[in-house]
Write a protein that holds these residues in place. Structure first.
Motif, short mmCIF file in Angstrom:
data_model
loop_
_atom_site.label_atom_id
_atom_site.label_comp_id
_atom_site.label_asym_id
_atom_site.label_seq_id
_atom_site.Cartn_x
_atom_site.Cartn_y
_atom_site.Cartn_z
N ASP A 1 0.81 -1.35 -0.07
CA ASP A 1 -0.01 0.08 -0.01
C ASP A 1 1.04 1.18 -0.01
O ASP A 1 1.61 1.40 0.94
CB ASP A 1 -0.99 -0.05 1.12
N ALA A 2 0.85 1.87 -1.10
CA ALA A 2 1.93 3.30 -1.17
C ALA A 2 1.46 3.99 -0.02
O ALA A 2 2.56 4.82 0.53
CB ALA A 2 1.51 3.84 -2.47
N LYS A 3 0.17 4.26 0.56
CA LYS A 3 0.16 5.26 1.55
C LYS A 3 0.42 4.71 3.00
O LYS A 3 0.25 5.49 4.10
CB LYS A 3 -1.53 5.63 1.44
N SER A 4 0.91 3.65 3.10
CA SER A 4 1.21 2.82 4.30
C SER A 4 2.39 3.71 4.96
O SER A 4 2.45 3.43 6.38
CB SER A 4 1.50 1.62 4.33
N GLY A 5 3.30 4.46 4.38
CA GLY A 5 4.21 5.19 5.21
C GLY A 5 5.42 5.69 4.12
O GLY A 5 5.09 5.63 2.90
N PRO A 6 6.46 6.48 4.70
CA PRO A 6 7.32 7.21 3.86
C PRO A 6 8.21 6.07 3.03
O PRO A 6 8.13 4.78 3.62
CB PRO A 6 8.07 7.77 4.89
N ALA A 7 8.98 6.69 2.09
CA ALA A 7 9.68 5.57 1.18
C ALA A 7 11.10 6.34 1.38
O ALA A 7 11.43 7.72 1.42
CB ALA A 7 9.12 5.61 -0.27
N LEU A 8 12.19 5.25 1.12
CA LEU A 8 13.50 5.80 1.01
C LEU A 8 13.87 5.40 -0.39
O LEU A 8 13.90 4.05 -0.94
CB LEU A 8 14.46 5.29 2.15
N ILE A 9 14.37 6.47 -1.42
CA ILE A 9 15.05 5.95 -2.65
C ILE A 9 16.37 6.29 -2.34
O ILE A 9 17.05 7.36 -2.14
CB ILE A 9 14.39 7.14 -3.58
N LEU A 10 17.12 5.31 -2.85
CA LEU A 10 18.66 5.59 -2.90
C LEU A 10 19.07 5.66 -4.27
O LEU A 10 18.87 4.85 -5.39
CB LEU A 10 19.50 4.08 -2.53
N GLY A 11 19.78 6.80 -4.59
CA GLY A 11 20.15 7.29 -5.83
C GLY A 11 19.45 8.42 -6.36
O GLY A 11 18.22 8.36 -5.98
N ALA A 12 19.89 9.14 -7.28
CA ALA A 12 19.23 10.24 -7.86
C ALA A 12 19.74 10.26 -9.55
O ALA A 12 19.69 11.55 -9.89
CB ALA A 12 19.65 11.57 -7.04
N GLY A 13 19.64 9.33 -10.02
CA GLY A 13 20.00 9.25 -11.47
C GLY A 13 18.74 9.36 -12.15
O GLY A 13 17.62 9.74 -11.78
N GLY A 14 18.95 8.96 -13.65
CA GLY A 14 17.89 8.83 -14.59
C GLY A 14 16.62 7.87 -13.81
O GLY A 14 15.62 8.22 -14.05
N ALA A 15 17.41 6.73 -13.41
CA ALA A 15 16.12 5.83 -13.09
C ALA A 15 15.29 6.40 -11.80
O ALA A 15 14.05 6.16 -11.55
CB ALA A 15 16.65 4.48 -12.73
N ALA A 16 16.07 6.98 -10.93
CA ALA A 16 15.46 7.42 -9.77
C ALA A 16 14.31 8.49 -10.28
O ALA A 16 13.19 8.72 -9.36
CB ALA A 16 16.51 8.25 -8.80
N ARG A 17 14.55 9.19 -10.93
CA ARG A 17 13.58 10.26 -11.52
C ARG A 17 12.09 9.45 -11.72
O ARG A 17 11.05 9.93 -11.37
CB ARG A 17 14.08 10.96 -12.76
N ALA A 18 12.34 8.42 -12.49
CA ALA A 18 10.93 7.52 -12.93
C ALA A 18 10.50 7.05 -11.64
O ALA A 18 9.34 7.20 -11.52
CB ALA A 18 11.20 6.61 -13.84
N VAL A 19 11.40 6.53 -10.73
CA VAL A 19 10.83 6.01 -9.24
C VAL A 19 10.05 6.91 -8.61
O VAL A 19 8.97 6.68 -8.12
CB VAL A 19 11.81 5.17 -8.52
N LEU A 20 10.76 8.07 -8.35
CA LEU A 20 10.08 9.32 -7.70
C LEU A 20 8.84 9.65 -8.11
O LEU A 20 7.95 9.74 -7.47
CB LEU A 20 11.33 10.23 -7.84
N PHE A 21 8.76 9.83 -9.54
CA PHE A 21 7.42 10.11 -10.04
C PHE A 21 6.49 9.21 -9.69
O PHE A 21 5.27 9.64 -9.42
CB PHE A 21 7.60 10.40 -11.67
N SER A 22 7.00 7.83 -9.93
CA SER A 22 5.56 7.04 -9.97
C SER A 22 5.41 6.73 -8.21
O SER A 22 4.17 6.33 -8.01
CB SER A 22 5.94 5.37 -10.33
#
Ligand code: NAP
Length: 471
Positions: free
Chosen positions: A317-338
């Motif tokens: 469940d996306a709304k269940s809590g915060p997320a941690l993303i490791l990395g800020a390259g091209g792929a991170a942009r897409a993950v962040l958006f989704s």
């Protein structure tokens, strides 16, 4: 549809097979050089030379195959009213490219069909090619890489492998490759009761390098499985030629493109129309060419990431809590958006180069906090989603150094890496009892919207394609 192809050319055979034509190959073995010499001595027109050669080939095979349709083809290069055949040597190729660089030349492609020893159809296509200017060192480098495999091409190039040699082209993809499939199908359709065959759509993935790409296997598998005509090829294009090459390929009839590193940002700027997703992510990986050659750019990486997550973990469940993303390259942009689109309430973004994460935060949502790379473990106790978008942990790269002992066992852990299939991060998370999601599914799912747009059928992501891509 059954046809004999009087040619040894693998490309001509491939074009017919991609058009769903069952083809028998018979080599005509005619003496092209002496026929050409004799035609020139008789002052035959430039157009008549390939036409006569194609006719000789079809006639010879037709004589031995009564009742069967036989297609003969030939192509010559014409520069300043002189005919050029296959280069005789390395030196010959270098001299030829010195002449052709920065200039226009023509390719004349002739197609003749014989049946019962009589010509029943013929077509000649002329393509205008403009080559970029190259200095001697660039020509030498090209020949060092291309010779001797290029020796059976009349131009000294394979357009399908190095379209970036050309600044402009006026003509059609199949004519350049040596077989005018549109007109051939037009004739075959007139003479048959069966469902008309259509010109196969051609799609290419462009990157630099590109040999590692799994996309051709994936899309060809879907084409075969759906019994569709068409082809999907990989082309290595250096960054400085990327935008112009896309325009050239669109102008000769390609239906679309996938775009990979390092062209994803450039793909966005060359497009005539951009999807909201691609605009927000700041890069495009899927291009579709309209009938008027306008280019529509989309980004399906975010879709691929989320579909993979949904397909792999039933109760995330996306709304269940915060997320941690490791990395800020091209792929991170897409993950962040989704993740933002899915409704994740808070995102911590953590990258070795903090400035890159800050830049990403500015272009994205207010839900994001940037944290220092050294502090990544401090946030683990409060998150419910952890995504590795760095290249750390991939085969041949350094390990991802993270201790996840404080991460909740109810968290979901995703890694974009698919080589290896199970990274150390996923193994450690599985051991804790977390739901884990590997990267291969993202690769497969991101291809689905593009395939559907270009070929008209929505493909399935199944275990067979996963196995195939991993081979
Ligand atoms: P990218 O733009 O080059 O970004 C690479 C990221 O890895 C950056 O955040 C970089 O940090 C980080 N990184 C690299 N070496 C590092 C190190 N030694 N220590 C700490 N961080 C390091 O590449 P990308 O396109 O985002 O791709 C990243 C990964 O995702 C690749 O492994 C790629 O194969 C994978 N990927 C998978 C899919 C899929 O379909 N499954 C799709 C896209 C990408 P800095 O900013 O500090 O350099």
């Amino acid at each position: 549809m059954d046809l004999i192809l009087a040619s040894q050319s693998k490309m001509r055979r491939h074009i017919l097979e991609c058009s769903n034509i069952a083809v028998t190959i018979v080599s005509p073995n005619i003496d092209e050089e002496s026929i050409t010499k004799s035609l020139i001595s008789e002052n035959a027109s430039l157009r008549d030379i390939p036409d006569t050669l194609a006719e000789y080939k079809a006639k010879k095979i037709s004589n031995k195959n009564p009742g069967r349709s036989v297609l003969g083809c030939d192509q010559v290069l014409v520069f300043k009213n002189q005919i050029y055949g296959k280069p005789a040597s390395r030196k010959d190729l270098i001299e030829r490219l010195r002449l052709l660089q920065g200039q226009n030349h023509r390719l004349i492609t002739a197609n003749v069909i014989y049946k019962d020893t009589k010509p029943i159809w013929r077509h000649v296509a002329i393509t205008h090619m403009t080559m970029h200017s190259f200095n001697n060192t660039e020509i030498q480098d090209y020949v060092d890489r291309a010779w001797p495999s290029i020796s059976d091409s009349c131009g000294g190039y394979y357009f399908e492998k190095t379209p970036h040699l050309f600044s402009a082209v006026r003509g059609n993809w199949f004519d350049i490759l040596g077989l005018s499939i549109g007109p051939v199908l037009g004739f075959l359709n007139q003479t048959s009761e069966r469902k008309p065959l259509t010109v196969p759509p051609i799609v290419a993935v462009l990157g630099h390098p590109i040999s590692h790409s799994k996309s051709p296997q994936m899309h060809r598998y879907w084409l075969n499985k759906s019994k569709l005509n068409g082809d999907y090829i990989a082309i290595d294009v250096p960054p400085k030629h990327f935008s112009n090459t896309i325009k050239v390929l669109a102008s000769v009839g390609l239906s679309g493109f996938n775009v990979t590193i390092p062209h994803k940002e450039a793909a966005l700027t060359l497009a005539d129309k951009v999807s909201t997703t691609a605009d927000k992510i700041g890069s495009a990986n899927t291009l579709t060419v309209a009938k008027n050659c306008d280019i529509y750019a989309d980004n399906t990486d975010a879709y691929g990431f989320m579909e993979n997550l949904r397909a792999s973990s039933l109760n995330w469940d996306a709304k269940s809590g915060p997320a941690l993303i490791l990395g800020a390259g091209g792929a991170a942009r897409a993950v962040l958006f989704s993740l933002v689109e899915a409704g994740v309430p808070k995102i911590y973004l953590c990258n070795r180069t903090r400035a890159r994460a800050e830049e990403l935060m500015e272009t994205s949502s207010l839900l994001i906090d940037v944290i220092d790379w050294e502090d990544k473990e401090l946030w683990l106790p409060q998150i419910t989603t952890l995504v590795n978008t760095t290249s750390l942990g991939m085969i041949g790269k350094p390990a991802l150094d993270i201790n996840i002992s404080t991460l909740s066992k109810n968290a979901l852990v995703a890694d974009l890496i698919y080589s290896p299939l199970e990274t150390d991060l996923l193994r450690a998370a599985s051991k804790k009892g977390c739901q884990v999601v590997g990267g291969i599914g993202m690769l497969l799912h991101q291809g689905v919207p593009g395939f559907e747009g270009w070929f008209g059928v929505r493909p399935n992501v199944d275990e067979e394609i996963e196995r195939l891509v991993l081979e």
